[in-house]
Design an enzyme around this catalytic site. Structure first.
Site, PDB file in Angstrom:
ATOM      1  N   GLY A  56      59.038  77.778   2.675  1.00  0.00           N
ATOM      2  CA  GLY A  56      58.302  79.039   2.653  1.00  0.00           C
ATOM      3  C   GLY A  56      59.151  80.187   2.146  1.00  0.00           C
ATOM      4  O   GLY A  56      60.179  79.983   1.508  1.00  0.00           O
ATOM      5  N   LEU A 111      58.214  82.062  -0.214  1.00  0.00           N
ATOM      6  CA  LEU A 111      58.163  81.580  -1.599  1.00  0.00           C
ATOM      7  C   LEU A 111      58.445  82.702  -2.596  1.00  0.00           C
ATOM      8  O   LEU A 111      58.042  83.845  -2.409  1.00  0.00           O
ATOM      9  CB  LEU A 111      56.792  80.957  -1.886  1.00  0.00           C
ATOM     10  CG  LEU A 111      56.399  79.777  -0.978  1.00  0.00           C
ATOM     11  CD1 LEU A 111      55.064  79.179  -1.431  1.00  0.00           C
ATOM     12  CD2 LEU A 111      57.479  78.703  -0.950  1.00  0.00           C
ATOM     13  N   HIS A 161      60.095  78.857  -6.485  1.00  0.00           N
ATOM     14  CA  HIS A 161      59.161  77.897  -5.898  1.00  0.00           C
ATOM     15  C   HIS A 161      57.902  77.784  -6.768  1.00  0.00           C
ATOM     16  O   HIS A 161      57.375  76.693  -6.985  1.00  0.00           O
ATOM     17  CB  HIS A 161      58.730  78.353  -4.500  1.00  0.00           C
ATOM     18  CG  HIS A 161      59.833  78.436  -3.494  1.00  0.00           C
ATOM     19  ND1 HIS A 161      60.291  79.631  -2.993  1.00  0.00           N
ATOM     20  CD2 HIS A 161      60.565  77.480  -2.870  1.00  0.00           C
ATOM     21  CE1 HIS A 161      61.247  79.408  -2.107  1.00  0.00           C
ATOM     22  NE2 HIS A 161      61.442  78.116  -2.014  1.00  0.00           N
TER      23      HIS A 161
END
Ligand code: AMP
Length: 289
Positions: free
Chosen positions: A33, A35, A39
């Site tokens: 996460g 992000l 990503h």
């Protein structure tokens, strides 16, 4: 724009099964996460090759050591779901720690000969945590392709080896490091940096470029290149504490003394609360790669 969420193993398995029945190939992009565009580049690359992209978002407790930043690791679920949707993900798999580790995993997956150096030498148990959770995710999602970033070079090397050694029926795809325009490798932990530390953090990428230039000019001694990188960091990131700078074989991760073939140059530097890593392939014959 947001992305559907799956919170349990049973639910993500059912969604994947339905997509397979519809004839779609399945990609997995494992993340913790927070992000960013790095990503998102993995999600896009996955979407280019597969019809159904699963992004897992799980801050994996078992890969953090005592005193590391598990509790304070940045969490931004709403923004993450927007990033998943922008990248073209079909679903975000966001399990709870209890769903993944209750009962606790007594099984540990490790690749000792690749984990004893670089980050693995400084973070005992880290890659065992990474390998075990990624093996679990591979078994839960059963993707055709799994996407990782070259930013975490040792991790990608270990996971590719793990997938091959354990005959996971999937392809590991490693995507290039996405950088800010000034060269800093994007990282969820960059948000720990103050303004002054952010400026000093540029020295990591600069020192890698310096290594490439020196090798291109004919320097063959890894020791002298590492020394030049240390001097550059001391000048440009005076608050940085170097964890390691190493020049290694790109596959075995064994230290290299003489640069007479492509090598991987890697470093880790602590700046305030952040521990930053970066790396670059250096090929003496092709210095600008
Ligand atoms: P993390 O959320 O930090 O565990 O990272 C999840 C995946 O994203 C890993 O495969 C990382 O290597 C990858 N990743 C992180 N930062 C970048 C970046 N700047 N460029 C490309 N991939 C990245």
């Amino acid at each position: 724009m947001t992305c559907p969420v799956s919170e349990t193993i049973a639910d993500i398995r059912a969604r994947v099964a339905r997509s397979r029945a519809d004839g779609l190939s399945v990609a997995l992009v494992p993340t913790m996460g927070a992000l960013h565009a790095g990503h998102e580049s993995l999600i896009r690359a996955a979407r280019e090759r597969c019809g159904f992209v699963v992004v897992s978002i799980f801050v994996n407790p078992t890969q953090f050591g005592p005193g590391e930043d598990y509790a304070s690791y940045p969490r931004s679920p709403e923004a993450d779901l927007e990033a998943c949707a922008r990248g073209g993900a079909a679903v975000a798999f966001m399990p709870q720690p209890a769903d993944m580790y209750d009962p606790p995993s007594l099984t540990v997956v490790s690749v000792p000969s690749l984990s004893g150096t670089l980050c693995g030498a400084r973070r005992p148990g880290h890659f065992e945590g990474v390998c075990t959770v990624v093996a679990k995710l591979f078994n839960i999602v059963q993707p055709d392709l799994a996407f990782f970033g070259a930013k975490d070079y040792q991790q990608a090397t270990i996971l590719r080896r793990m997938a091959g050694d354990l005959n996971f029926p999937l392809e590991v795809v490693v995507c290039p490091t996405v950088r800010e325009t000034d060269g800093l490798a994007m990282s969820s932990r960059n948000r720990y940096l103050s303004g002054g530390q952010r400026a000093q953090a540029l020295a990591l990428h600069e020192s890698l470029l310096l290594a490439g230039r020196l090798a291109g000019q004919g320097e063959r001694s890894a020791r002298r290149i590492v020394q030049a990188m240390r001097e550059h960091l001391a000048r440009r990131a005076p608050d940085g504490q170097i964890d390691y700078i190493q020049i290694v074989d790109p596959d075995s991760l064994a230290d290299v003394d003489t640069i007479d073939r492509p090598v991987q140059v890697l470093l880790a530097v602590r700046l305030g609360r952040a521990r930053l890593i970066d790396n670059m392939r250096v090929d003496a014959a092709r210095p600008d790669r």
